[in-house]
Design a protein around this motif. Structure first.
Motif, PDB file in Angstrom:
ATOM      1  N   ALA A  27      35.688  42.627  38.696  1.00 24.66           N
ATOM      2  CA  ALA A  27      36.281  43.954  38.524  1.00 24.66           C
ATOM      3  C   ALA A  27      36.987  44.453  39.782  1.00 24.66           C
ATOM      4  CB  ALA A  27      35.206  44.954  38.105  1.00 24.66           C
ATOM      5  N   VAL A  28      36.587  43.987  40.961  1.00 28.13           N
ATOM      6  CA  VAL A  28      37.153  44.512  42.212  1.00 28.13           C
ATOM      7  C   VAL A  28      38.281  43.653  42.759  1.00 28.13           C
ATOM      8  CG1 VAL A  28      34.985  45.620  42.848  1.00 28.13           C
ATOM      9  CG2 VAL A  28      35.476  43.316  43.690  1.00 28.13           C
ATOM     10  N   THR A 219      44.332  44.658  49.116  1.00 27.42           N
ATOM     11  CA  THR A 219      43.093  45.357  48.776  1.00 27.42           C
ATOM     12  C   THR A 219      43.099  46.792  49.282  1.00 27.42           C
ATOM     13  OG1 THR A 219      41.872  43.276  48.873  1.00 27.42           O
ATOM     14  CG2 THR A 219      40.567  45.287  48.985  1.00 27.42           C
ATOM     15  N   TYR A 223      44.897  52.061  44.829  1.00 26.21           N
ATOM     16  CA  TYR A 223      44.050  51.792  43.673  1.00 26.21           C
ATOM     17  C   TYR A 223      43.019  50.696  43.935  1.00 26.21           C
ATOM     18  CZ  TYR A 223      42.498  50.649  38.965  1.00 26.21           C
ATOM     19  OH  TYR A 223      41.722  50.387  37.868  1.00 26.21           O
ATOM     20  N   PRO A 224      43.409  49.535  44.494  1.00 24.42           N
ATOM     21  CA  PRO A 224      42.383  48.525  44.795  1.00 24.42           C
ATOM     22  C   PRO A 224      41.322  49.039  45.767  1.00 24.42           C
ATOM     23  CG  PRO A 224      44.561  47.544  44.871  1.00 24.42           C
ATOM     24  CD  PRO A 224      44.755  49.027  44.763  1.00 24.42           C
ATOM     25  N   LYS A 227      38.891  51.149  43.906  1.00 22.50           N
ATOM     26  CA  LYS A 227      37.987  50.320  43.095  1.00 22.50           C
ATOM     27  C   LYS A 227      36.855  49.741  43.920  1.00 22.50           C
ATOM     28  CE  LYS A 227      40.625  47.285  41.148  1.00 22.50           C
ATOM     29  NZ  LYS A 227      40.974  46.110  40.302  1.00 22.50           N
ATOM     30  N   ILE A 228      37.178  49.151  45.060  1.00 21.74           N
ATOM     31  CA  ILE A 228      36.135  48.499  45.849  1.00 21.74           C
ATOM     32  C   ILE A 228      35.161  49.517  46.425  1.00 21.74           C
ATOM     33  CG2 ILE A 228      37.562  48.460  47.948  1.00 21.74           C
ATOM     34  CD1 ILE A 228      34.948  45.830  46.935  1.00 21.74           C
ATOM     35  N   ALA A 230      34.444  52.515  45.099  1.00 22.96           N
ATOM     36  CA  ALA A 230      33.646  53.038  43.987  1.00 22.96           C
ATOM     37  C   ALA A 230      32.556  52.050  43.582  1.00 22.96           C
ATOM     38  CB  ALA A 230      34.549  53.353  42.800  1.00 22.96           C
ATOM     39  N   TRP A 231      32.905  50.769  43.494  1.00 20.92           N
ATOM     40  CA  TRP A 231      31.914  49.760  43.108  1.00 20.92           C
ATOM     41  C   TRP A 231      30.839  49.585  44.179  1.00 20.92           C
ATOM     42  CZ3 TRP A 231      30.416  47.488  38.784  1.00 20.92           C
ATOM     43  CH2 TRP A 231      31.275  47.486  37.683  1.00 20.92           C
TER      44      TRP A 231
END
Length: 332
Positions: A27-28, A219, A223-224, A227-228, A230-231
């Motif tokens: 997902a990341v 990364t 947006y990427p 994502k990282i 948040a995860w």
């Protein structure tokens, strides 16, 4: 959390939270696996550091060798384990990684039977064979789907990494249970979780700068990067720390025979969650292999529950105390 139904529900919640570890690496992307691992466990370690600081007076009462042991099993059972899981899931399939790691109840059974014989070795034959057939089907299916020699090589390495994760997690469970059974005074569950968190977080904090430096530049685009981050927050604070606390507290009221089925649900959750991320349905061979693995676990649990009941009947004349799963707490 006094009654077993509430404890079981809490343990299932923890298993669901841990299962997201199988889907996070895919997902990341394009973030590296190492960045996800170090980011997640750095936050997990900070949670542990905060707890240990608050409980520093109680911490001083724990022998140094036990503190070192808590840090060690945290490093092996969390950091090394998730390194194997992350690279396995991104090299091949989160579904297969989840199922292979999910066969660890059998590894735990074999290792645990050497340390504390819970059943005859003859009873272990059937579940071990079923597990091996299931893993064989998953491996063959994955190699057939591999594109060329590079794909097949990646599949083999991914399966080996998943097996490494399974063995690492099994070591964590068995050693944690063995050590706590030999201690006259068990540490406070929250403090113990803090030590385990620091064991995983310490190594992660050391490697975090390297992970950032080796991460692809894309990364760090908005947006990427979101994502990282948040995860890492979700896995580090909610799944790892909160999930660990939920499990440790719930396990105090769960009979030992229920530990295996509850831990096995993490695998089922992980396999199901990985399919939408990979945007596919499971193949027939994957479903069959997974069913063989689950059948092997179910057969083992059948014998384990039967033997536990026989032991309980033979000790009815004792003090009436009943073992719980608190000493078996071993979340991923």
């Amino acid at each position: 959390m006094g009654s077993t139904p509430k404890n079981v529900l809490a343990a299932l919640t923890a298993a669901l939270l841990w299962a997201f570890a199988f889907v996070a690496p895919a997902a990341v992307r394009p973030a590296s696996e190492l960045l996800l691992v170090t980011g997640r466990y750095s936050l997990f370690g900070l949670c542990g550091l905060w707890v240990l600081w608050r409980g520093r007076r109680q911490l001083r009462l724990i022998p140094v060798r036990r503190i070192v042991f808590g840090l060690w099993i945290g490093f092996v059972g969390y950091f090394v384990f998730y390194i194997c899981v992350s690279y396995s899931a991104t090299m091949d399939s989160g579904f297969i990684t989840a199922v292979v790691v999910g066969s660890s109840p059998i590894t735990i059974a074999v290792a645990g039977n050497f340390a504390e014989k819970r059943m005859s070795w003859r009873e272990l034959v059937a579940p071990v064979i079923l597990i091996l057939i299931g893993l064989g089907l998953l491996s063959v299916s994955d190699l057939i789907q591999g594109e060329g020699r590079d794909g097949a090589g990646d599949s083999i390495l991914a399966i080996l990494l998943a097996l490494g994760a399974m063995l690492t997690w099994s070591y964590f469970v068995v050693r944690n249970a063995q050590s706590q059974r030999t201690w006259e005074t068990k540490p406070d569950p929250t403090l113990w979780a803090g030590l385990v968190a620091m064991g995983a977080g310490g190594a992660s904090m050391v490697l975090l700068p390297f992970a950032i430096a080796s991460t692809p530049p894309e990364t760090f685009e908005p947006y990427p990067l979101f994502k990282i981050v948040a995860w890492c927050v979700f896995l580090g604070v909610i799944a790892s720390w909160w999930g660990t606390l939920i499990w440790v507290k719930a396990a105090q009221g769960i009979p030992v025979p229920l530990v295996g089925p509850l831990l096995a649900t993490e695998t089922i959750f992980g396999a199901v969650l990985s399919l939408p991320v990979e945007n596919r349905l499971p193949t027939g061979a994957e479903v069959t292999g997974a069913l063989f693995v689950l059948a092997g676990i179910a057969v083992y649990l059948f014998f384990d529950v039967k033997n536990s009941r026989l032991r309980a009947r033979s000790t009815d004349g004792g003090d009436g105390s009943r073992a719980t799963a608190s000493e078996m707490a071993a979340p991923t």
